[in-house]
Design an enzyme around this catalytic site. Structure first.
Site, mmCIF file in Angstrom:
data_model
loop_
_atom_site.group_PDB
_atom_site.id
_atom_site.type_symbol
_atom_site.label_atom_id
_atom_site.label_comp_id
_atom_site.label_asym_id
_atom_site.label_seq_id
_atom_site.Cartn_x
_atom_site.Cartn_y
_atom_site.Cartn_z
ATOM 1 N N HIS A 130 -7.347 11.803 -2.524
ATOM 2 C CA HIS A 130 -6.919 10.466 -2.949
ATOM 3 C C HIS A 130 -6.685 10.518 -4.457
ATOM 4 C CE1 HIS A 130 -6.885 6.201 -3.719
ATOM 5 N NE2 HIS A 130 -7.016 5.925 -2.433
ATOM 6 N N HIS B 298 -10.814 12.971 0.121
ATOM 7 C CA HIS B 298 -10.962 11.637 0.693
ATOM 8 C C HIS B 298 -10.967 11.598 2.211
ATOM 9 C CE1 HIS B 298 -10.708 7.319 0.788
ATOM 10 N NE2 HIS B 298 -9.566 7.326 1.445
ATOM 11 N N LEU C 193 -14.403 6.248 -5.246
ATOM 12 C CA LEU C 193 -13.037 5.794 -4.995
ATOM 13 C C LEU C 193 -12.691 4.483 -5.687
ATOM 14 C CD1 LEU C 193 -10.596 6.683 -3.186
ATOM 15 C CD2 LEU C 193 -11.212 4.722 -1.780
ATOM 16 N N ARG D 177 -0.195 9.474 -0.791
ATOM 17 C CA ARG D 177 -1.270 10.070 -1.593
ATOM 18 C C ARG D 177 -1.051 11.537 -1.938
ATOM 19 N NH1 ARG D 177 -5.982 7.009 1.845
ATOM 20 N NH2 ARG D 177 -5.596 5.009 0.842
ATOM 21 N N GLU E 3 -6.489 2.329 -3.398
ATOM 22 C CA GLU E 3 -5.047 2.247 -3.612
ATOM 23 C C GLU E 3 -4.591 0.784 -3.736
ATOM 24 O OE1 GLU E 3 -2.867 5.397 -1.408
ATOM 25 O OE2 GLU E 3 -1.976 3.661 -0.449
ATOM 26 N N GLN F 262 -6.922 15.463 2.755
ATOM 27 C CA GLN F 262 -6.291 14.507 1.831
ATOM 28 C C GLN F 262 -7.106 14.311 0.558
ATOM 29 O OE1 GLN F 262 -5.924 9.972 2.615
ATOM 30 N NE2 GLN F 262 -3.857 10.799 2.670
ATOM 31 N N ARG G 246 -2.241 11.331 5.806
ATOM 32 C CA ARG G 246 -2.418 9.971 6.333
ATOM 33 C C ARG G 246 -1.993 8.918 5.315
ATOM 34 N NH1 ARG G 246 -6.229 5.974 5.738
ATOM 35 N NH2 ARG G 246 -7.797 7.248 4.684
ATOM 36 N N PHE H 217 0.852 -1.185 0.000
ATOM 37 C CA PHE H 217 0.000 0.000 0.000
ATOM 38 C C PHE H 217 0.892 1.239 0.000
ATOM 39 C CE2 PHE H 217 -4.381 1.384 0.625
ATOM 40 C CZ PHE H 217 -5.067 0.263 0.228
HETATM 41 C C1 LIG Z 1 -14.480 5.089 -0.066
HETATM 42 C C2 LIG Z 1 -13.545 5.032 1.106
HETATM 43 C C3 LIG Z 1 -12.630 3.994 1.210
HETATM 44 C C4 LIG Z 1 -11.756 3.931 2.304
HETATM 45 N N1 LIG Z 1 -10.877 2.883 2.381
HETATM 46 C C5 LIG Z 1 -10.065 2.796 3.475
HETATM 47 C C6 LIG Z 1 -9.194 1.673 3.637
HETATM 48 O O1 LIG Z 1 -9.159 0.739 2.845
HETATM 49 N N2 LIG Z 1 -8.378 1.645 4.728
HETATM 50 C C7 LIG Z 1 -8.375 2.643 5.661
HETATM 51 O O2 LIG Z 1 -7.629 2.553 6.634
HETATM 52 N N3 LIG Z 1 -9.217 3.709 5.533
HETATM 53 C C8 LIG Z 1 -10.057 3.790 4.474
HETATM 54 N N4 LIG Z 1 -10.909 4.874 4.362
HETATM 55 C C9 LIG Z 1 -10.997 5.833 5.460
HETATM 56 C C10 LIG Z 1 -11.851 5.253 6.586
HETATM 57 O O3 LIG Z 1 -12.798 4.365 6.054
HETATM 58 C C11 LIG Z 1 -12.582 6.339 7.373
HETATM 59 O O4 LIG Z 1 -11.651 7.300 7.796
HETATM 60 C C12 LIG Z 1 -13.251 5.722 8.589
HETATM 61 O O5 LIG Z 1 -14.085 4.647 8.208
HETATM 62 C C13 LIG Z 1 -14.038 6.694 9.439
HETATM 63 O O6 LIG Z 1 -14.611 5.941 10.487
HETATM 64 P P1 LIG Z 1 -15.374 6.621 11.694
HETATM 65 O O7 LIG Z 1 -15.782 5.517 12.610
HETATM 66 O O8 LIG Z 1 -14.543 7.708 12.249
HETATM 67 O O9 LIG Z 1 -16.641 7.293 11.022
HETATM 68 P P2 LIG Z 1 -17.729 6.749 9.965
HETATM 69 O O10 LIG Z 1 -17.561 5.340 9.631
HETATM 70 O O11 LIG Z 1 -17.763 7.747 8.862
HETATM 71 O O12 LIG Z 1 -19.071 6.848 10.795
HETATM 72 C C14 LIG Z 1 -19.580 8.091 11.229
HETATM 73 C C15 LIG Z 1 -20.798 7.827 12.069
HETATM 74 O O13 LIG Z 1 -21.232 9.029 12.659
HETATM 75 C C16 LIG Z 1 -22.612 9.184 12.477
HETATM 76 N N5 LIG Z 1 -22.886 10.630 12.494
HETATM 77 C C17 LIG Z 1 -22.266 11.625 11.830
HETATM 78 N N6 LIG Z 1 -22.793 12.807 12.142
HETATM 79 C C18 LIG Z 1 -23.790 12.561 13.032
HETATM 80 C C19 LIG Z 1 -24.729 13.370 13.711
HETATM 81 N N7 LIG Z 1 -24.765 14.705 13.552
HETATM 82 N N8 LIG Z 1 -25.624 12.764 14.538
HETATM 83 C C20 LIG Z 1 -25.626 11.406 14.694
HETATM 84 N N9 LIG Z 1 -24.757 10.607 14.067
HETATM 85 C C21 LIG Z 1 -23.845 11.179 13.247
HETATM 86 C C22 LIG Z 1 -22.908 8.489 11.171
HETATM 87 O O14 LIG Z 1 -24.261 8.113 11.087
HETATM 88 C C23 LIG Z 1 -21.979 7.281 11.289
HETATM 89 O O15 LIG Z 1 -22.591 6.259 12.044
HETATM 90 C C24 LIG Z 1 -11.784 4.944 3.283
HETATM 91 C C25 LIG Z 1 -12.695 5.981 3.179
HETATM 92 C C26 LIG Z 1 -13.548 6.037 2.096
HETATM 93 C C27 LIG Z 1 -14.501 7.205 2.017
#
Ligand SMILES: Cc1cc2nc3c(=O)[nH]c(=O)nc-3n(C[C@H](O)[C@H](O)[C@H](O)COP(=O)(O)OP(=O)(O)OC[C@H]3O[C@@H](n4cnc5c(N)ncnc54)[C@H](O)[C@@H]3O)c2cc1C
Length: 573
Positions: A237, A347, A247, A281, A250, A235, A388, A115
């Site tokens: 991507h 991203h 997306l 990235r 990578e 960031q 990141r 990666f």
């Molecule tokens: C397409 C894509 C692919 C990715 N691939 C990778 C990867 O392969 N490896 C890697 O390490 N990272 C990857 N990332 C990055 C990583 O997935 C994210 O940074 C990470 O999943 C964020 O997790 P989180 O738990 O912080 O929030 P999220 O999973 O985004 O969850 C946010 C939560 O907060 C809730 N929420 C938000 N605002 C409110 C509100 N006002 N009231 C109530 N609830 C709210 C939402 O409903 C949700 O449940 C990727 C990101 C994307 C977009």
């Protein structure tokens, strides 16, 4: 209604779920989520989760830590990176034991692949460090942890959206939330609120982020006077589907994919001679933009190609099946036979709510805000620094989600119930009433598009004082126009029109914080690249930005970077 729980976690992505699993059993914990929990953006993660398991080739946590620090362009706080890298193998084996179906090596170990920015021997060559389940790693992790949360009987409130935090005498006393199905505004009375609300890529027009990623979880504490950290580091991507931003992981380059410009040249050989297409990235996105700006895009246009044709149908089907189907669905192209048009897409947000390594949110004087915690993409532990590395976010979520859960368990005894202030829901109800009653004005969707276009045009991969000043003045004029925002739907049930309008306030506030922070940082570092200050300047700028809003005034100040093992060096790959 008033609901009462010891601990309320806002966000049911991987950070929120992992913390909830740690707290559950001993105390009364509830999860609230604006979307159905398993629809959280974590479920869209494709490529993998990093850990120096050494299953495919020799690896070590020191190399992982070094890569994280160097990838972050030395803005990473190194004690945080050390926790991440040393805890990673435990975290991945724990996921395996909870039931995550990782791909396997022929002898049955967790399989790993290369990666961007992950190297062996302090930068000598790419290393296979990403553990994965095809290209749906986030999906299987979400399903596994949600299943575990159900087993533990954790109370979940789906489709409830936080609108305000409630404080009493400087301690958190709960939050106010809007119920999508009914339009009711509820109060949650609690001793602890943990924010795990994810990123806010929707500030930009072209983004890989989900529609829900509008950042209220970061904006609401900011509006309440808590500073935000390192907001200028956004960031991009390198490989979003051209024109859409969807997306393409990578992992495509980890499995051998190559970027090509208009003349078919593998241009990354010029920018990163050692690790080429697997450079971090920020560097690859800048290289793509440079190729395009210098006329070497495809047919002189604003995109380049991702070439997967040499990988063969079998590998594409086995390791990259989701992105293969995205390319077929969105572009009508078969990646086994044709080149894929791509461009950088917004991203990930390196910046967010300042926290220590145990998830305590830190206020303007670096003091712990009692009862308030954060983890995941909404937080800023200074772990990812200025950029990141891929696969370090999923790892961050489970390592620091768990640590935050553990810390909440330790702190609870010292966090008494605070009495709720009178009518804590009143400010939110007032905001809703004003929007619903307004007869004439501008639509939220229109203002949001203007904002997203401005940010994409003026505050993206390359920045300049002139464009940042223009962006800021546009944002401020949109903020004024937001005062007259109108909606068509005045109903109570499933009123997404109203929520769009409420979310726009957060997008505007965060866009302002990003732009002001970017304008102030007069150097180029990681994802923040200034045409007018093209060099990294450690003498003056090896420090974290903090931005705070009190009484409508924005204040920018700084704090030092924590350096332990690796002194800043020029960053070449
Ligand atoms: C397409 C894509 C692919 C990715 N691939 C990778 C990867 O392969 N490896 C890697 O390490 N990272 C990857 N990332 C990055 C990583 O997935 C994210 O940074 C990470 O999943 C964020 O997790 P989180 O738990 O912080 O929030 P999220 O999973 O985004 O969850 C946010 C939560 O907060 C809730 N929420 C938000 N605002 C409110 C509100 N006002 N009231 C109530 N609830 C709210 C939402 O409903 C949700 O449940 C990727 C990101 C994307 C977009």
């Amino acid at each position: 209604m008033v609901f009462k729980h010891d601990v309320v976690i806002v966000g049911a992505g991987l950070a929120g779920l992992r913390a909830a699993l740690e707290v559950a059993g001993n105390v009364d914990v509830a999860l609230i989520s604006k979307v159905y929990p398993t629809r959280s953006h974590s479920g869209a993660a494709q490529g993998g989760i990093a850990a120096a398991l050494g299953n495919e080739e020799p690896d070590s946590w020191e190399w992982h830590m070094y890569d994280t620090v160097k990838g972050g362009d030395y803005l990473t706080d190194q004690h945080v990176a050390e926790i991440l890298a040393t805890d990673a193998p435990r975290a991945v084996y724990e996921l395996e034991h909870l039931g995550v179906p990782f791909n396997r090596t022929p002898d049955g170990k967790i399989a790993q692949r290369a990666f961007g920015g992950h190297t062996r021997d302090f930068g000598k060559a790419p290393v296979k460090r990403a553990c994965y389940a095809a290209d749906r790693t986030g999906r299987v992790m979400m399903d596994t942890l949600y299943f575990q949360a159900e087993r533990k009987g954790i109370k979940v409130y789906p489709e409830l959206q936080m609108l305000d935090l409630i404080f009493k005498d400087g301690q958190v006393a709960g939050l106010v939330a809007y119920e999508l199905a009914t339009g009711d505004v509820h109060v949650f009375h609690s001793r602890v609120v943990m924010l795990a609300t994810g990123g806010y890529g929707k500030v930009y027009k072209t983004t890989s982020n989900a529609f829900a990623n509008t950042g209220e979880g970061v904006y609401i504490p900011y509006r309440a006077g808590i500073p935000l950290e390192d907001m200028e580091f956004v960031q991009f991507h390198p490989t979003g589907i051209y024109g859409m931003g969807v997306l393409l992981s990578e992992a495509a380059r980890g499995e051998g994919g190559i970027l090509r410009n208009g003349s078919g040249e593998r241009f990354m050989e010029r920018y990163a001679p050692t690790i080429k297409d697997l450079a971090p990235r920020d560097m690859v996105s800048r290289a793509i933009r440079t190729e395009i700006l210098e006329g070497r895009g495809i047919g002189g246009k604003d995109y380049v190609h991702l070439d997967l044709t040499h990988l063969g149908e079998q590998k594409l089907a086995e390791r990259l099946s989701d992105i293969t189907s995205f390319v077929k669905i969105y572009l009508g192209i078969d990646p086994a036979k044709e080149l894929i048009p791509i461009q950088p897409t917004c991203h990930y947000m390196m910046g967010g709510i300042p926290c220590n390594v145990d998830g305590h949110v830190l206020g303007g004087s670096q003091e712990v805000v009692p009862g308030l915690y954060a983890a995941g993409e909404c937080s800023c532990l200074s772990l990812h620094g200025a950029n990141r590395l891929g696969c370090n976010s999923l790892l961050d979520l489970v390592v620091f989600g768990r640590r935050t859960g553990l810390q909440i368990g330790r702190d609870l005894a010292g966090l008494p119930w605070q009495e709720l202030p009178r009518n804590p829901e009143r400010p939110a109800l007032e905001r809703i009433r004003k929007i619903k009653e307004r007869k004439a004005g501008e639509k939220a969707a229109h203002l949001r598009s203007r904002l997203q276009e401005t940010m994409t045009l003026r505050c993206s991969v390359f920045r300049h004082e002139e464009t940042l000043v223009q962006a800021l003045s546009e944002i401020r004029s949109l903020e004024e126009r937001y005062g007259k925002v109108v909606i068509d739907n005045r109903g109570a049930r499933f009123n997404t029109d109203l929520l769009d309008a409420l979310e726009l306030e957060a997008l505007l506030g965060l866009a302002e914080a990003i732009t002001v922070s970017a304008l102030n940082r007069k150097e180029s570092r990681g994802a923040h690249s200034r045409d007018d200050y093209p060099e990294r300047n450690d003498e003056e700028w090896l420090k974290h930005t903090l931005i705070q809003k009190t009484d409508g005034e924005v204040r920018v100040f700084y704090k030092p970077v924590h350096i332990t093992r690796f002194q800043p060096k020029p960053r070449t790959y």
